[in-house]
Write an enzyme that holds these catalytic residues in place. Structure first.
Site, PDB file in Angstrom:
ATOM      1  N   ASN A   1     111.068 -61.241  10.785  1.00  0.00           N
ATOM      2  CA  ASN A   1     109.546 -61.499  10.722  1.00  0.00           C
ATOM      3  C   ASN A   1     109.338 -62.735  11.513  1.00  0.00           C
ATOM      4  O   ASN A   1     107.897 -62.905  11.786  1.00  0.00           O
ATOM      5  CB  ASN A   1     109.446 -61.617   9.252  1.00  0.00           C
ATOM      6  CG  ASN A   1     110.384 -62.732   8.414  1.00  0.00           C
ATOM      7  OD1 ASN A   1     111.285 -62.439   8.398  1.00  0.00           O
ATOM      8  ND2 ASN A   1     109.792 -63.606   7.882  1.00  0.00           N
TER       9      ASN A   1
ATOM     10  N   GLN B   1     109.151 -55.170   8.944  1.00  0.00           N
ATOM     11  CA  GLN B   1     108.494 -55.836  10.101  1.00  0.00           C
ATOM     12  C   GLN B   1     108.824 -54.564  11.324  1.00  0.00           C
ATOM     13  O   GLN B   1     107.934 -54.655  12.418  1.00  0.00           O
ATOM     14  CB  GLN B   1     108.844 -57.076  10.806  1.00  0.00           C
ATOM     15  CG  GLN B   1     108.453 -58.093   9.786  1.00  0.00           C
ATOM     16  CD  GLN B   1     107.168 -58.531   9.939  1.00  0.00           C
ATOM     17  OE1 GLN B   1     106.339 -58.112  10.690  1.00  0.00           O
ATOM     18  NE2 GLN B   1     106.846 -59.279   8.505  1.00  0.00           N
TER      19      GLN B   1
ATOM     20  N   THR C   1     102.435 -46.075 -14.117  1.00  0.00           N
ATOM     21  CA  THR C   1     101.339 -45.157 -13.377  1.00  0.00           C
ATOM     22  C   THR C   1     101.109 -45.796 -11.852  1.00  0.00           C
ATOM     23  O   THR C   1     100.982 -47.031 -11.795  1.00  0.00           O
ATOM     24  CB  THR C   1     100.010 -45.443 -13.948  1.00  0.00           C
ATOM     25  OG1 THR C   1     100.064 -44.978 -15.380  1.00  0.00           O
ATOM     26  CG2 THR C   1      99.093 -44.313 -13.627  1.00  0.00           C
TER      27      THR C   1
ATOM     28  N   CYS D   1     104.957 -66.496   4.639  1.00  0.00           N
ATOM     29  CA  CYS D   1     105.445 -66.008   3.419  1.00  0.00           C
ATOM     30  C   CYS D   1     105.882 -67.079   2.403  1.00  0.00           C
ATOM     31  O   CYS D   1     105.885 -67.077   1.070  1.00  0.00           O
ATOM     32  CB  CYS D   1     106.486 -64.942   3.049  1.00  0.00           C
ATOM     33  SG  CYS D   1     106.208 -63.604   4.239  1.00  0.00           S
TER      34      CYS D   1
HETATM   35  N1  PMP Z   1     110.610 -58.333   4.325  1.00  0.00           N
HETATM   36  C1  PMP Z   1     110.160 -58.945   5.340  1.00  0.00           C
HETATM   37  C2  PMP Z   1     110.999 -59.090   6.730  1.00  0.00           C
HETATM   38  C3  PMP Z   1     108.804 -59.531   5.289  1.00  0.00           C
HETATM   39  O1  PMP Z   1     108.373 -60.084   6.437  1.00  0.00           O
HETATM   40  C4  PMP Z   1     108.200 -59.681   4.076  1.00  0.00           C
HETATM   41  C5  PMP Z   1     106.822 -59.976   4.040  1.00  0.00           C
HETATM   42  N2  PMP Z   1     106.506 -61.336   4.530  1.00  0.00           N
HETATM   43  C6  PMP Z   1     108.729 -59.205   3.176  1.00  0.00           C
HETATM   44  C7  PMP Z   1     110.154 -58.543   2.997  1.00  0.00           C
HETATM   45  C8  PMP Z   1     107.952 -58.684   1.793  1.00  0.00           C
HETATM   46  O2  PMP Z   1     107.017 -57.774   1.730  1.00  0.00           O
HETATM   47  P1  PMP Z   1     105.765 -57.771   0.828  1.00  0.00           P
HETATM   48  O3  PMP Z   1     104.734 -58.740   1.017  1.00  0.00           O
HETATM   49  O4  PMP Z   1     105.326 -56.390   0.937  1.00  0.00           O
HETATM   50  O5  PMP Z   1     106.397 -58.121  -0.621  1.00  0.00           O
END
Ligand code: PMP
Length: 369
Positions: A140, A168, A226, A313
């Site tokens: 990422n 990604q 659901t 993130c």
């Molecule tokens: N794996 C990778 C490589 C990511 O970049 C991300 C998001 N930053 C995630 C997992 C998590 O995905 P989500 O936002 O759908 O929980």
């Protein structure tokens, strides 16, 4: 947010595609529960199953292999439970590393080169029972692509299962679940222009995982609850659009390459992380040693441009990125790295706006760092 913005942070979350929005709005008015047998229920079921086909088709999997989840984090947490031993690289996303650490599995570190490429330190062996190799398809932060097929083959030869986080990679390079040899793969809707809060774990037919969320019989008893019909509809529409636009990634790569050469020309000492490895066409991780990435991100934000420092993130914590640390980069280099990530609707003008702001920072007074 006011004024014209230039959004260059697709790896954090891509803009919602028009097709995804339309599919979601239509699905919101379908009142049926997909598990109900009446017409309304069957209508909702049809929407979910059509989306399953689109998502499967994007990654060359069978629809029966796609299990919808609340996102890739849930998919990763699920895929990493129940193993006695896990082969794991420090470049993996937190949603992979955290559940592995918490699970109590024996962890075997993979080596990571300064270009971000992972490899086994020695021939892998399933010494501690049920074993898993987890290896992201693309990173990422750097966009560096891993040879999942090759390492996976070595693992499978030693009776080790393989999971890949393809969050990604999907929609940016061709992803072929059938031929990758992994037993599971995680996907996220919002990285391909679908809504946030939807994702999937693709589980190879014949492989059984104990449900993470048990309860009702949804998703063929693999994931209870659901279905989030509207989000799944948006995910499916985004997957269809992403598959159609894969050919547009050559143009995206050209834009990214132009950006990188202009940045390197303008800024002595700047470097592109992972440049010698195979990379996603849309991602650029640029270090400017001596600067602090967060300061650069704020300056660019004030100039109307959205990029990230390290992984968005995990933003909120200032400091170095675990991914760049795992690559063995000097702390001063790692702390200065920003990520620019784009998509098929990024224009040459967007890149021009970024370069003008970057050059103003390069040529102007020393940035307080
Ligand atoms: N794996 C990778 C490589 C990511 O970049 C991300 C998001 N930053 C995630 C997992 C998590 O995905 P989500 O936002 O759908 O929980």
């Amino acid at each position: 947010v006011t004024g014209k913005r230039t959004y260059l942070d697709y790896n954090a979350s891509a803009p919602l595609r028009a097709e995804a929005r339309d599919a979601m709005v239509a699905a919101l008015d379908v009142c049926g529960n997909p598990s109900s047998v009446h017409s309304e229920g069957r209508h909702a079921r049809k929407i979910v199953e059509a989306a399953r086909e689109e998502v499967a088709s994007l990654v060359n999997a069978r629809p029966s292999e796609v299990v919808f989840t609340s996102g890739a984090t849930e998919a990763n947490v699920w895929a990493h439970s129940g193993w006695a031993q896990v082969f794991l690289a420090g470049i993996e996303h937190d949603s992979v590393r955290a559940p592995v650490s918490a699970s109590g599995a024996v962890i075997v570190d993979l080596a990571v080169s300064t270009d971000g490429v992972a490899s086994f330190k020695s021939t892998p062996r399933a010494d501690h029972g049920r074993s898993l190799l987890t290896l992201q398809l693309a990173n990422n932060e750097t966009g560096v692509i891993q040879d999942v097929a090759h390492l996976g083959e070595m693992a499978r030869g030693a009776n080790i299962y393989v999971h890949t986080d393809a969050v990604q990679a999907a929609g940016r390079i061709a992803v072929d679940f059938k031929n990758l040899g992994a037993s599971s793969m995680s996907l996220s809707s919002h990285k391909i222009g679908g809504p946030k809060g939807a994702g999937a774990l693709v589980i190879r037919d014949g492989v059984t995982l104990v449900p993470l969320i048990a309860g009702g019989g949804q998703e063929r008893r693999r994931r209870a609850g659901t279905e989030n019909v509207a989000a799944i509809a948006g995910f499916g529409a985004a997957a269809r659009a992403a598959a159609r636009e894969l050919s547009g990634m050559d143009r995206v790569r050209d834009l990214r390459d132009r950006l990188e050469s202009a940045v390197l020309d303008a800024t002595p000492g700047a470097m592109v992380i992972g440049v010698s490895a195979g990379r996603l066409p849309n991602t650029s991780c640029i270090a400017w040693p001596g600067k602090i990435a967060e300061t650069l991100v704020i300056k660019l934000d004030l100039a109307g441009i959205a990029v990230s420092a390290g992984a968005a993130c995990s933003s909120g914590k200032v400091g170095s990125s675990a991914v760049l640390e795992a690559m063995g980069l000097e702390p001063g280099v790692a702390r200065s790295a920003i990520r620019v990530s784009i998509g098929t609707d990024t224009t040459a003008e967007d890149i021009g706006v970024f370069l003008a702001a970057w050059k103003a920072m390069s040529g102007g007074a020393q940035i307080a760092a």
